[in-house]
Design a protein around this motif. Structure first.
Motif, short mmCIF file in Angstrom:
data_model
loop_
_atom_site.label_atom_id
_atom_site.label_comp_id
_atom_site.label_asym_id
_atom_site.label_seq_id
_atom_site.Cartn_x
_atom_site.Cartn_y
_atom_site.Cartn_z
N GLU A 275 11.28 10.95 38.75
CA GLU A 275 11.62 9.84 39.64
C GLU A 275 11.46 10.18 41.12
O GLU A 275 11.19 9.30 41.93
N VAL A 276 11.65 11.45 41.46
CA VAL A 276 11.68 11.85 42.87
C VAL A 276 10.34 12.42 43.30
O VAL A 276 9.74 13.23 42.60
N ILE A 277 9.86 11.98 44.44
CA ILE A 277 8.67 12.58 45.05
C ILE A 277 9.13 13.81 45.84
O ILE A 277 9.92 13.70 46.78
N ILE A 278 8.65 14.99 45.44
CA ILE A 278 9.11 16.24 46.04
C ILE A 278 8.35 16.50 47.34
O ILE A 278 7.13 16.64 47.33
N PRO A 279 9.06 16.57 48.48
CA PRO A 279 8.38 16.90 49.74
C PRO A 279 7.85 18.33 49.69
O PRO A 279 8.49 19.24 49.16
N ILE A 280 6.68 18.53 50.26
CA ILE A 280 6.07 19.87 50.27
C ILE A 280 6.95 20.85 51.01
O ILE A 280 7.12 22.01 50.59
N ASP A 281 7.57 20.43 52.12
CA ASP A 281 8.42 21.33 52.89
C ASP A 281 9.59 21.83 52.05
O ASP A 281 10.01 22.99 52.18
N PHE A 282 10.14 20.97 51.20
CA PHE A 282 11.24 21.39 50.33
C PHE A 282 10.76 22.46 49.35
O PHE A 282 11.41 23.49 49.16
N ALA A 283 9.61 22.22 48.72
CA ALA A 283 9.08 23.18 47.75
C ALA A 283 8.80 24.52 48.40
O ALA A 283 9.14 25.58 47.84
N VAL A 284 8.22 24.50 49.58
CA VAL A 284 7.90 25.75 50.28
C VAL A 284 9.17 26.50 50.68
O VAL A 284 9.24 27.73 50.59
N CYS A 328 6.71 22.33 39.63
CA CYS A 328 5.33 22.58 39.23
C CYS A 328 4.96 21.91 37.92
O CYS A 328 3.81 21.98 37.48
N SER A 329 5.91 21.25 37.28
CA SER A 329 5.60 20.54 36.03
C SER A 329 4.94 19.20 36.30
O SER A 329 4.44 18.55 35.39
N ARG A 330 4.93 18.80 37.56
CA ARG A 330 4.32 17.52 37.91
C ARG A 330 2.85 17.72 38.24
O ARG A 330 2.46 18.68 38.87
N GLU A 331 2.03 16.76 37.82
CA GLU A 331 0.61 16.82 38.15
C GLU A 331 0.39 16.30 39.55
O GLU A 331 1.15 15.49 40.07
N GLY A 332 -0.70 16.75 40.18
CA GLY A 332 -1.06 16.24 41.50
C GLY A 332 -1.43 14.78 41.42
O GLY A 332 -2.07 14.32 40.47
N SER A 333 -1.04 14.02 42.43
CA SER A 333 -1.23 12.56 42.38
C SER A 333 -2.68 12.15 42.57
O SER A 333 -3.05 11.03 42.25
N ALA A 334 -3.52 13.05 43.08
CA ALA A 334 -4.91 12.67 43.32
C ALA A 334 -5.86 13.30 42.30
O ALA A 334 -7.05 13.37 42.52
N GLY A 335 -5.33 13.76 41.18
CA GLY A 335 -6.19 14.40 40.19
C GLY A 335 -5.89 15.87 40.13
O GLY A 335 -6.04 16.58 41.12
N SER A 336 -5.49 16.34 38.99
CA SER A 336 -4.92 17.67 38.91
C SER A 336 -5.91 18.80 38.97
O SER A 336 -5.53 19.94 39.13
N GLU A 339 -8.22 21.03 44.10
CA GLU A 339 -7.32 21.75 44.97
C GLU A 339 -6.96 20.93 46.20
O GLU A 339 -6.03 21.22 46.92
N GLY A 340 -7.73 19.88 46.46
CA GLY A 340 -7.43 19.02 47.60
C GLY A 340 -6.45 17.92 47.28
O GLY A 340 -6.16 17.08 48.12
N SER A 341 -5.93 17.89 46.06
CA SER A 341 -5.02 16.82 45.68
C SER A 341 -3.68 16.95 46.39
O SER A 341 -3.31 18.02 46.86
N ALA A 342 -2.97 15.82 46.44
CA ALA A 342 -1.65 15.82 47.09
C ALA A 342 -0.64 16.40 46.11
O ALA A 342 0.18 15.70 45.54
N ASP A 343 -0.67 17.69 45.92
CA ASP A 343 0.11 18.38 44.90
C ASP A 343 0.82 19.54 45.57
O ASP A 343 0.19 20.37 46.25
N VAL A 344 2.15 19.61 45.38
CA VAL A 344 2.89 20.70 46.03
C VAL A 344 2.42 22.06 45.56
O VAL A 344 2.57 23.05 46.27
N VAL A 345 1.85 22.13 44.35
CA VAL A 345 1.38 23.42 43.84
C VAL A 345 0.29 24.00 44.74
O VAL A 345 0.18 25.22 44.88
N VAL A 346 -0.50 23.14 45.36
CA VAL A 346 -1.52 23.63 46.29
C VAL A 346 -0.88 24.42 47.42
O VAL A 346 -1.33 25.53 47.76
N SER A 347 0.18 23.87 47.98
CA SER A 347 0.87 24.56 49.08
C SER A 347 1.54 25.83 48.59
O SER A 347 1.50 26.87 49.27
N LEU A 348 2.17 25.76 47.42
CA LEU A 348 2.83 26.95 46.88
C LEU A 348 1.81 28.05 46.62
O LEU A 348 2.07 29.23 46.88
#
Length: 500
Positions: A275-284, A328-336, A339-348
């Motif tokens: 349900e929650v969109i995880i901010p990248i800053d929070f994940a980092v 990290c269980s969530r897929e990137g919203s722009a296609g998993s 690497e350019g997808s809006a996915d916090v895993v990219v930043s991590l």
């Protein structure tokens, strides 16, 4: 008229005769205690609340309560507060009447008379907060009336009352007010260093909580917004002398309050991950806390319990891992696979998460079943067995594998990095049963599945390991597992021998 009340002499009531007559008529009793008890009982139902609201009882009781002394008549205050709470439970007429009759100010006076310190009358304060909570549900006008009188100082004072029975309703009042008005939420978070939330968390960490209002507040402030690092920093507590002795101590220790916040955030992320969109800053920021905790935790002592443990540093290590696992269980919203997808895993990944996890996995002593095989080999060949780091809590290895496995799910750039960092064999070795890491085998198989899916290079790497004999290990074959190679495609997969 006051003389008709058999307990009026105890109270020195200064109410007009018409007001007292109104109470007598509504209840049919001449005893003040019975009057209040009867009205409380009547107000438990929707029909009873509507009837009492039509008789405009609430302002009269507010006038009554102002004439009662807390020191000698606590029972009457409790009954009056119960009546207010019931009357304002979804009854808009009474909720409006409460605000118009300065009910907020009256309730605040009652709280102060009950004390707002270590000797506070928590029963009175809890009931008063429940009144405010019911009133706040009526809408923004009511919320602002409460907020203007309690924010920030009274809220801070209430938050310092170290009691579970007051902490829960306080969280409800603050959350409902902020949820109904974005402006009030901004005021709460705009207050320098978030003193209200800091004190609430200090209280909850020491006395616990039963209701979900605290979690709702923490979710809004820490997970959905940007204030998690600030709150985490605020909760660090150390004596002044220790700070003077070691100015770098802040980077090397953690407090029980910080560990408590991490546990709450971990539960929130796990419960609301869809349900929650995880901010990248929070994940980092969670990753940075994890990195700090690695430097603090002693890996030489094997943990004997699962989370939570007696160590704040170990708890923070573990809860940061579980937060990362769920993020990290969530897929990137722009296609998993991009690497350019809006996915916090990219930043991590860019901050070195995969490298750090693989290094930790390699440094740990092998799972028990592999250690047995290595000891057997050691005895036969006379070689020396290097022990490595131990798991500081039960489930640590499993949690590392879970984060890696979730990161690798349909993310080719993660799959590739694992292969390039020679992590394939390390992950294959996790597909075992381990008494110190429940469900390690399941998470290991999940990780290998994700590592191989849609990645020909990784599949070939496993084929090469099998052809070299590198994966013919007791932890696989002994558990009925093997790497199966398709003779036509030369692609590999992990299969269960017993199912064939």
């Amino acid at each position: 008229m006051a003389d008709t009340m058999d307990d009026a002499s105890l109270l020195n009531i200064s109410l007009p005769d018409d007001a007292l007559q109104q109470l007598l008529t509504a209840s049919g009793s001449s005893s003040l205690k019975e009057i209040l008890e009867i009205l409380v009982e009547s107000s438990r139902t929707g029909g009873g609340r509507s009837d009492l609201a039509s008789k405009n009882i609430l302002p009269t009781v507010l006038r009554l309560i102002q004439s009662i002394s807390y020191a000698s008549c606590r029972q009457y205050l409790i009954l009056s507060l119960k009546l207010f709470r019931n009357l304002c439970a979804g009854e808009i007429t009474s909720q409006n009447s409460f605000i118009e009759s300065d009910g907020v100010g009256v309730v605040l006076s009652i709280m102060k008379s009950a004390g707002l310190d270590s000797d506070a009358d928590c029963g009175i304060i809890r009931m008063a907060l429940q009144v405010l909570a019911n009133v706040s549900l009526a809408g923004e006008k009511h919320q602002r009336a409460i907020w203007s009188m309690f924010f920030p100082n009274e809220f801070v004072t209430l938050a310092k009352v170290r009691s579970q029975e007051t902490c829960d309703p306080l969280c409800m009042v603050i959350y409902v007010c902020c949820d109904g008005s974005a402006g009030l939420f901004q005021e709460l978070c705009g207050e320098k260093r978030l003193p209200i939330m800091t004190e609430i968390l200090v209280t909850a960490s020491s006395v616990g909580f039963k209701e979900d209002w605290l979690k709702l507040l923490v979710s809004r402030i820490c997970v959905e917004e940007i204030y998690f690092p600030l709150l985490f920093s605020n909760l660090y507590q150390v004596s002044a002398s220790e700070q003077l002795e070691d100015p770098n101590l802040r980077d090397n220790t953690f407090s029980t309050e910080q560990a408590f916040l991490m546990r709450i955030v971990s539960e929130i992320v796990n419960e609301q991950i869809a349900e929650v969109i995880i901010p990248i800053d929070f994940a980092v920021s969670v990753q940075e806390i994890f990195k700090r905790s690695i430097r603090v935790v002693d890996f030489s002592s094997k943990g004997k319990s699962s989370l939570p443990t007696a160590s704040s540093a170990i708890n923070i290590l573990g809860y940061s891992l579980t937060i990362l696992r769920d993020i990290c269980s969530r897929e990137g919203s722009a296609g998993s696979n991009s690497e350019g997808s809006a996915d916090v895993v990219v930043s991590l990944k860019s901050f070195g998460l995969i490298e750090m996890l693989l290094c930790l996995l390699r440094d740990l002593e092998p799972p028990a079943i592999i250690r047995k095989a290595m000891r057997l080999s050691e005895n036969q060949e006379g070689t020396s067995l290097h022990s490595g780091k131990t798991c500081p809590y039960i489930g640590f290895r499993r949690d590392i594998v879970a984060v890696i496995g979730n990161c690798a799910y349909r993310r080719k750039y993660i799959q590739d990095e694992i292969r390039e960092r020679n992590g394939v064999l390390s992950l294959l070795q996790q597909c075992v049963t381990d008494e110190d890491n429940p469900f390690l085998r399941e998470w290991g198989i999940w990780s290998i599945r994700n590592l191989l899916e849609g990645n020909g290079e990784n599949q070939q790497a496993v084929v090469d390991l099998e052809l070299q004999g590198s994966v013919q290990l007791p932890e696989l074959s002994g558990l009925g597992l093997k790497v199966e190679v398709d003779q036509k495609t030369r692609r590999a997969k992990l299969v269960n021998i017993s199912s064939k």
